[in-house]
Motif scaffolding. Structure first.
Motif, PDB file in Angstrom:
ATOM      1  N   PHE A 400       0.787  -1.236   0.000  1.00  0.00           N
ATOM      2  CA  PHE A 400       0.000   0.000   0.000  1.00  0.00           C
ATOM      3  C   PHE A 400       0.823   1.292   0.000  1.00  0.00           C
ATOM      4  O   PHE A 400       0.369   2.302  -0.520  1.00  0.00           O
ATOM      5  N   ALA A 401       2.012   1.280   0.613  1.00  0.00           N
ATOM      6  CA  ALA A 401       2.703   2.568   0.782  1.00  0.00           C
ATOM      7  C   ALA A 401       3.620   2.923  -0.399  1.00  0.00           C
ATOM      8  O   ALA A 401       3.687   4.074  -0.804  1.00  0.00           O
ATOM      9  N   VAL A 402       4.325   1.946  -0.923  1.00  0.00           N
ATOM     10  CA  VAL A 402       5.221   2.243  -2.049  1.00  0.00           C
ATOM     11  C   VAL A 402       4.390   2.214  -3.334  1.00  0.00           C
ATOM     12  O   VAL A 402       3.532   1.333  -3.487  1.00  0.00           O
ATOM     13  N   GLU A 403       4.639   3.180  -4.240  1.00  0.00           N
ATOM     14  CA  GLU A 403       3.829   3.207  -5.473  1.00  0.00           C
ATOM     15  C   GLU A 403       3.945   1.891  -6.222  1.00  0.00           C
ATOM     16  O   GLU A 403       5.039   1.353  -6.372  1.00  0.00           O
ATOM     17  N   LYS A 404       2.800   1.471  -6.736  1.00  0.00           N
ATOM     18  CA  LYS A 404       2.763   0.168  -7.406  1.00  0.00           C
ATOM     19  C   LYS A 404       3.685   0.150  -8.631  1.00  0.00           C
ATOM     20  O   LYS A 404       4.364  -0.841  -8.909  1.00  0.00           O
ATOM     21  N   SER A 405       3.733   1.278  -9.339  1.00  0.00           N
ATOM     22  CA  SER A 405       4.547   1.309 -10.570  1.00  0.00           C
ATOM     23  C   SER A 405       6.019   1.060 -10.237  1.00  0.00           C
ATOM     24  O   SER A 405       6.758   0.419 -10.985  1.00  0.00           O
ATOM     25  N   ARG A 406       6.420   1.577  -9.096  1.00  0.00           N
ATOM     26  CA  ARG A 406       7.802   1.408  -8.667  1.00  0.00           C
ATOM     27  C   ARG A 406       8.111  -0.051  -8.342  1.00  0.00           C
ATOM     28  O   ARG A 406       9.148  -0.600  -8.691  1.00  0.00           O
ATOM     29  N   VAL A 407       7.179  -0.650  -7.638  1.00  0.00           N
ATOM     30  CA  VAL A 407       7.326  -2.062  -7.282  1.00  0.00           C
ATOM     31  C   VAL A 407       7.343  -2.901  -8.551  1.00  0.00           C
ATOM     32  O   VAL A 407       8.198  -3.776  -8.743  1.00  0.00           O
ATOM     33  N   ALA A 408       6.401  -2.583  -9.453  1.00  0.00           N
ATOM     34  CA  ALA A 408       6.280  -3.362 -10.681  1.00  0.00           C
ATOM     35  C   ALA A 408       7.529  -3.241 -11.544  1.00  0.00           C
ATOM     36  O   ALA A 408       7.954  -4.212 -12.178  1.00  0.00           O
ATOM     37  N   SER A 409       8.143  -2.053 -11.543  1.00  0.00           N
ATOM     38  CA  SER A 409       9.307  -1.871 -12.425  1.00  0.00           C
ATOM     39  C   SER A 409      10.427  -2.846 -12.070  1.00  0.00           C
ATOM     40  O   SER A 409      11.190  -3.272 -12.923  1.00  0.00           O
ATOM     41  N   VAL A 410      10.536  -3.196 -10.795  1.00  0.00           N
ATOM     42  CA  VAL A 410      11.587  -4.148 -10.412  1.00  0.00           C
ATOM     43  C   VAL A 410      11.089  -5.593 -10.519  1.00  0.00           C
ATOM     44  O   VAL A 410      11.801  -6.479 -10.979  1.00  0.00           O
ATOM     45  N   MET A 411       9.850  -5.818 -10.084  1.00  0.00           N
ATOM     46  CA  MET A 411       9.387  -7.198  -9.932  1.00  0.00           C
ATOM     47  C   MET A 411       8.717  -7.797 -11.169  1.00  0.00           C
ATOM     48  O   MET A 411       8.837  -8.989 -11.425  1.00  0.00           O
ATOM     49  N   GLN A 412       8.008  -6.959 -11.921  1.00  0.00           N
ATOM     50  CA  GLN A 412       7.270  -7.483 -13.081  1.00  0.00           C
ATOM     51  C   GLN A 412       8.154  -8.261 -14.060  1.00  0.00           C
ATOM     52  O   GLN A 412       7.773  -9.352 -14.495  1.00  0.00           O
ATOM     53  N   PRO A 413       9.335  -7.731 -14.411  1.00  0.00           N
ATOM     54  CA  PRO A 413      10.161  -8.466 -15.380  1.00  0.00           C
ATOM     55  C   PRO A 413      10.479  -9.891 -14.925  1.00  0.00           C
ATOM     56  O   PRO A 413      10.632 -10.782 -15.754  1.00  0.00           O
ATOM     57  N   HIS A 414      10.586 -10.090 -13.622  1.00  0.00           N
ATOM     58  CA  HIS A 414      10.930 -11.428 -13.132  1.00  0.00           C
ATOM     59  C   HIS A 414       9.695 -12.270 -12.837  1.00  0.00           C
ATOM     60  O   HIS A 414       9.719 -13.482 -12.934  1.00  0.00           O
ATOM     61  N   LEU A 415       8.630 -11.597 -12.421  1.00  0.00           N
ATOM     62  CA  LEU A 415       7.453 -12.365 -12.000  1.00  0.00           C
ATOM     63  C   LEU A 415       6.462 -12.614 -13.131  1.00  0.00           C
ATOM     64  O   LEU A 415       5.641 -13.531 -13.061  1.00  0.00           O
ATOM     65  N   GLY A 416       6.497 -11.782 -14.170  1.00  0.00           N
ATOM     66  CA  GLY A 416       5.578 -11.950 -15.302  1.00  0.00           C
ATOM     67  C   GLY A 416       4.131 -11.902 -14.839  1.00  0.00           C
ATOM     68  O   GLY A 416       3.754 -11.056 -14.027  1.00  0.00           O
ATOM     69  N   PHE A 417       3.350 -12.862 -15.310  1.00  0.00           N
ATOM     70  CA  PHE A 417       1.906 -12.833 -14.992  1.00  0.00           C
ATOM     71  C   PHE A 417       1.618 -13.139 -13.529  1.00  0.00           C
ATOM     72  O   PHE A 417       0.515 -12.898 -13.045  1.00  0.00           O
ATOM     73  N   THR A 418       2.598 -13.663 -12.789  1.00  0.00           N
ATOM     74  CA  THR A 418       2.327 -13.950 -11.375  1.00  0.00           C
ATOM     75  C   THR A 418       2.490 -12.702 -10.491  1.00  0.00           C
ATOM     76  O   THR A 418       2.245 -12.756  -9.292  1.00  0.00           O
ATOM     77  N   PHE A 419       2.877 -11.584 -11.124  1.00  0.00           N
ATOM     78  CA  PHE A 419       3.063 -10.361 -10.338  1.00  0.00           C
ATOM     79  C   PHE A 419       1.806  -9.992  -9.548  1.00  0.00           C
ATOM     80  O   PHE A 419       1.869  -9.714  -8.346  1.00  0.00           O
ATOM     81  N   GLU A 420       0.657 -10.004 -10.230  1.00  0.00           N
ATOM     82  CA  GLU A 420      -0.593  -9.588  -9.574  1.00  0.00           C
ATOM     83  C   GLU A 420      -0.932 -10.514  -8.399  1.00  0.00           C
ATOM     84  O   GLU A 420      -1.432 -10.079  -7.373  1.00  0.00           O
ATOM     85  N   LEU A 421      -0.647 -11.781  -8.584  1.00  0.00           N
ATOM     86  CA  LEU A 421      -0.924 -12.757  -7.535  1.00  0.00           C
ATOM     87  C   LEU A 421      -0.083 -12.451  -6.294  1.00  0.00           C
ATOM     88  O   LEU A 421      -0.546 -12.448  -5.150  1.00  0.00           O
ATOM     89  N   TRP A 422       1.187 -12.198  -6.548  1.00  0.00           N
ATOM     90  CA  TRP A 422       2.113 -11.854  -5.458  1.00  0.00           C
ATOM     91  C   TRP A 422       1.641 -10.595  -4.731  1.00  0.00           C
ATOM     92  O   TRP A 422       1.587 -10.534  -3.505  1.00  0.00           O
TER      93      TRP A 422
END
Ligand code: PFF
Length: 447
Positions: A400-422
């Motif tokens: 909730f506190a860190v902007e989602k886009s920031r989190v996604a920029s690091v994690m999305q490339p590695h997590l792919g479609f499981t990002f939302e689940l995480w």
């Protein structure tokens, strides 16, 4: 400012070294024994996969993006409410509190290495007497080995990330795995190995209640070193462009693998030579030495190797429990590494002496409150309150506190479609689980 960084293997070994500790080899087998084996192992493994992995990724992410001590990392990532969120970083204090008894227990292990060379107790009864004499009367023995443990840990910390922590893990972790694998090879030749597998993997849910569930979740957190700033602090020294997802999976795999391996070996020995799956903290210090005795000279050899492995596991975790507060004083107060390491070392050393006294016959009654010893209290406050609270805060922070886009920029490339689940797990599943666990552990303690 950080200059020295872990290499890729160095980081994985250091984080795994933190995770693999007394929790795996001492606590996991005895609580598995206490809660009836397979069903407990199953709940524990499901928790590790569903919640442990998610929270470890969150904790690594905070350290990796923050790049500083835990408090500064929280501040840096949530500038809007940094005065509030920075308290999340004080989870590092829990590690220092844990150290006050962790170092004492490592001391017991050193003592057992020394004595196992020459003598082993000839029965469980004798083993009980020996252990209890050390615990309740052996002040000087415990002090001596606690001092040794303090000396080694503090020395490694003064050498820093590269020259101290990474080096220690590069040597001790592979040695630990080799020792356990060697013992497992021997266990495989015994008939009781199959019984041990059966005990650990056949589920009997009759012993499982909400308390067993809370203990399993709590242990999953403790064994993965979550919620005390250890993984976060190491991750601040992770190399650039590191893959948080694969690093997490490696650490979780190694931690689980070693816990299961240790459990299989210990239960095989206990079934073959000893009194079966003993319950309680005495498993390693009481039932096991008596089982080693039955093996003859080979038993002395195995006992020394086993306690050595346990000491290695303990030391690599101990260093990670203290480093977060060392880093805190270096980053926030510009202390030298030497001064920070010595001060933190002295803190856990001196409180550790009081922990020893809290078990000694003559001083015990002065250090007992509400029928619980100082040791019980520290364990309760750290494992049942601070640790789940740390997990809760980290999940909410990233969720909730860190902007989602920031989190996604690091994690999305590695997590792919499981990002939302995480992300969903962090926002809703983890916080709920943490609250349930805290309430349960709290009620159990004051029952
Ligand atoms: N994971 C360690 C064990 O299983 O013994 C203990 C531990 C180390 C807990 C570091 C927390 C931590 F931050």
């Amino acid at each position: 400012m950080k200059i020295a960084r872990f290499g890729r293997i160095g980081f994985i070994l250091a984080a795994a070294g933190s995770a693999v500790g007394l929790g795996n080899i001492w606590k996991f087998p005895y609580i598995t024994g206490e809660y009836g084996g397979g069903a407990f192992v199953l709940i524990y493994m499901v928790t590790v996969v569903l919640i442990g992995v998610s929270v470890m990724m969150a904790e690594m992410l905070i350290g990796y993006m923050g790049r500083m001590d835990t408090v500064s990392s929280f501040e840096k990532l949530a500038p809007a409410k940094k005065h509030l969120w920075k308290f999340g970083g004080f989870q590092a204090l829990a590690g220092l509190f844990v150290m006050t008894f962790y170092s004492v227990v490592i001391g017991w292990i050193f003592h057992y290495i020394a004595t196992s060379l020459s003598t082993l107790p000839s029965s469980v009864k004798e083993a009980e007497t020996v252990f209890s004499a050390m615990l309740h009367q052996g002040f000087w023995t415990q002090l001596f080995y606690h001092t040794l443990s303090f000396g080694i840990i503090t020395y490694v910390l003064t050498r820093g990330i590269k020259g101290g922590i990474e080096k220690l893990n590069l040597v001790l972790m592979p040695s630990l795995v080799l020792i356990l694998l060697g013992m497992c090879l021997y266990a495989l030749t015994l008939d009781t190995f199959a019984k041990s597998v059966d005990f650990m993997f056949t589920s009997d849910f009759s012993k499982i209640d909400s308390n067993a569930f809370a203990v399993a979740v709590g242990h999953a957190f403790f064994t993965l070193s979550l919620g005390m700033g250890a993984i976060m602090t190491y991750a601040a020294s992770m190399e650039k462009n590191a893959n948080i997802v694969t690093n997490t999976l490696w650490v979780v795999f190694l931690d689980t693998f070693i816990a299961i391996l240790a459990g299989l070996v210990l239960f095989t020995f206990l079934f073959e030579y000893g009194s079966g799956p003993a319950k309680g903290p005495g498993l390693v210090f009481i039932s096991l030495p008596a089982a080693f005795f039955e093996m003859g000279v080979l038993g002395n050899f195995f006992a020394v190797l086993f306690f050595l492995a346990l000491a290695f596991a303990g030391l690599t975790s101990a260093v990670s429990l203290t480093e977060p507060m060392v880093q805190y004083f270096i980053d926030r107060f510009s202390w030298s590494r030497l001064k920070a390491s010595l001060s933190m070392g002295l803190f856990f050393y001196l409180v550790g002496v009081v922990v020893i006294l809290s078990n000694i016959k003559e001083t015990k009654e002065y250090l007992t409150w509400g029928s619980k010893s100082l040791f019980d209290w520290i364990d309760f406050v750290t494992a049942s309150i601070m640790l789940p609270l740390g997990g809760l805060i980290m999940a909410l922070f990233i969720g909730f506190a860190v902007e989602k886009s920031r989190v996604a920029s690091v994690m999305q490339p590695h997590l792919g479609f499981t990002f939302e689940l995480w992300y969903f797990t962090l926002r809703y599943v983890t916080p709920l689980a943490m609250v349930v666990v805290m309430v349960n552990l709290y009620m159990e303690f004051f029952k």
